[in-house]
Design a protein around this motif. Structure first.
Motif, short mmCIF file in Angstrom:
data_model
loop_
_atom_site.label_atom_id
_atom_site.label_comp_id
_atom_site.label_asym_id
_atom_site.label_seq_id
_atom_site.Cartn_x
_atom_site.Cartn_y
_atom_site.Cartn_z
N PRO A 62 9.56 -1.86 8.37
CA PRO A 62 8.35 -2.39 7.72
C PRO A 62 8.56 -2.74 6.25
N VAL A 63 7.87 -3.78 5.84
CA VAL A 63 7.68 -4.10 4.43
C VAL A 63 6.18 -4.02 4.18
N TYR A 64 5.79 -3.24 3.20
CA TYR A 64 4.38 -2.91 3.02
C TYR A 64 3.70 -3.83 2.00
N LEU A 65 2.47 -4.21 2.32
CA LEU A 65 1.63 -4.97 1.40
C LEU A 65 0.75 -3.99 0.64
N HIS A 66 0.91 -3.97 -0.68
CA HIS A 66 0.15 -3.04 -1.52
C HIS A 66 -0.99 -3.71 -2.29
N GLY A 67 -0.86 -4.98 -2.55
CA GLY A 67 -1.90 -5.65 -3.31
C GLY A 67 -1.84 -7.14 -3.14
N TYR A 68 -2.99 -7.79 -3.32
CA TYR A 68 -3.03 -9.25 -3.23
C TYR A 68 -4.15 -9.79 -4.10
N GLY A 69 -4.04 -11.05 -4.44
CA GLY A 69 -5.08 -11.72 -5.22
C GLY A 69 -4.90 -13.22 -5.14
N SER A 70 -5.97 -13.95 -5.37
CA SER A 70 -5.89 -15.41 -5.36
C SER A 70 -6.97 -15.99 -6.25
#
Length: 401
Positions: free
Chosen positions: A235-243
């Motif tokens: 797994p590669v983990y998604l910790h944060g996002y924004g747009s």
């Protein structure tokens, strides 16, 4: 302090095409998807939702996401294109994580492919798609000529020179020269003199300061909940996002007089992008900051966008992003390896799939599966910045191994 991940990438697949081995976007998408499903250890019938970016330039049919799902005979509970320009593709992971968190999906497929130069007149199509039909098209702009206006303004405001931009091209080509699928790999490593000797495309941008189209690429990612992992998965983990997005056409941007995003500078300007706000959101969600990032993958279609985006991501003060390149920080031995497949400048822009190429490269590097060079120190955290339009939209992800 790093917060708990919001999603996990458990499947990754990619596909490539060249003039000698032509594949259309649908072929590339199928190949990448089958590889991603196999990597995740699931079947197509376990996929609940599908997100793509906008339709490939080499296949402009509407509802391309639905066309692909139909071709795969893959009924879904939800599917959509995200058309935040090219940044929409990067934002698909955010939408996937939200569906999963809401309990509306177990597995979500994020997908994109394109092969622009193999099937269409990319120069004509690009100018038509990204220039204002009322105020710009009649002057015959090309994408380089539109971006060159921002480069000129950046030069004027901060004293940046062509020699500075040459440093960006050299840095990216050092990575690209060693990647088997990079469009400019055949040229090997270059120096500043080589860049400055190349002809102008749109002043002050010379040929080596501009991305090339490349052949064709496809990429697919399978996303699930962080606690829904199988023993064989990496797994590669998604910790944060924004747009964020600020406008559509460049002339619209020059008419902007107000912006609610912090640190956006005095308007009108062409030296700040929506990535500023996208990065703020992503850092806040992840509980991390620029000093916590080990690797960066960016949307740098023209050399001046390298330092501008570095600034907008918080790695340098406004006007000083070029120092990150001058000091060698973006290289194999640097503390901030950047665009490790050569980025758009050297890997190329096969079309709307270029932001997926960036994501695929990030997952490979975090897994320790690089096809080209790998940083001396294996990255544990990575920031992925996707962009689109004429400095119009930005999307940022914070990922970790």
């Amino acid at each position: 302090m790093t917060r708990q991940p919001v999603a996990a990438i458990v499947g990754m697949g990619d596909a490539y095409a060249t003039r000698a081995n032509r594949k259309d976007p649908l072929q590339l998408a199928v190949e990448a998807t089958m590889a991603a499903l196999a990597d995740a250890g699931i079947t197509k019938n376990q996929v609940d939702a599908l997100f793509t970016g906008r339709s490939p330039w080499a296949d402009k049919r509407s509802q391309w996401n639905n066309i692909f799902a139909s071709h795969m005979q893959m009924p879904l509970t939800f599917t959509s294109e995200l058309t935040l320009h090219g940044a929409g593709l990067t934002a698909t992971l955010a939408q996937a994580s939200q569906m999963i968190a809401a309990g509306n999906a177990e597995y979500v497929l994020c997908l994109q492919s394109d092969a622009t130069e193999l099937f269409v007149d990319a120069v004509a199509m690009g100018a038509e798609a990204d220039a204002d039909p009322q105020f710009e098209v009649m002057y015959g702009p090309t994408i380089p000529s539109l971006y060159a206006q921002a480069a000129r303004r950046y030069f004027h405001e901060f004293g940046i020179t062509e020699a500075d931009l040459a440093e960006v091209a050299v840095a990216n080509q050092r990575w690209g020269a060693h990647h088997p699928h990079a469009a400019k790999a055949k040229h090997g490593e270059i120096d500043v003199a080589t860049v400055l000797a190349s002809p102008y495309v749109a002043t002050p941008l010379r040929r080596w300061m501009c991305s090339t189209w490349g052949g064709g690429t496809g990429g697919a990612l399978v996303v699930t909940a962080p606690d829904n992992l199988r023993p064989h998965q990496q797994p590669v983990y998604l910790h944060g996002y924004g747009s964020a997005t600020t406008h559509e056409y460049l002339s619209d941007r020059m008419n902007m007089r107000t912006c609610k995003f912090a640190d956006f500078g005095t308007l009108p300007n062409l030296t700040h992008t929506a990535t500023i706000e996208a990065a703020r959101q992503a850092y806040a969600m992840a509980g991390l900051g620029p000093s916590d990032i080990d690797m960066v993958q960016m949307s740098v279609n023209f050399a001046h966008m390298g330092p501008i985006v570095m600034e907008d991501l918080g790695f340098a003060k406004k006007g000083r992003g070029i120092d990150v390149y001058r000091e060698g920080r973006t290289g194999v031995d640097g503390d901030l390896p950047t665009d490790t497949n050569g980025g758009w400048l050297s890997f190329g822009q096969p079309g709307i799939s270029c932001n997926m190429d960036t994501l695929i490269e990030t997952v490979r590097q975090l897994r320790g599966q690089a096809l080209g060079l790998a940083p001396t120190r294996k990255p544990e955290t990575a920031l992925v910045q996707g962009a689109g339009g004429m400095l119009a939209a930005g999307s940022v992800l914070v990922l970790a191994a």
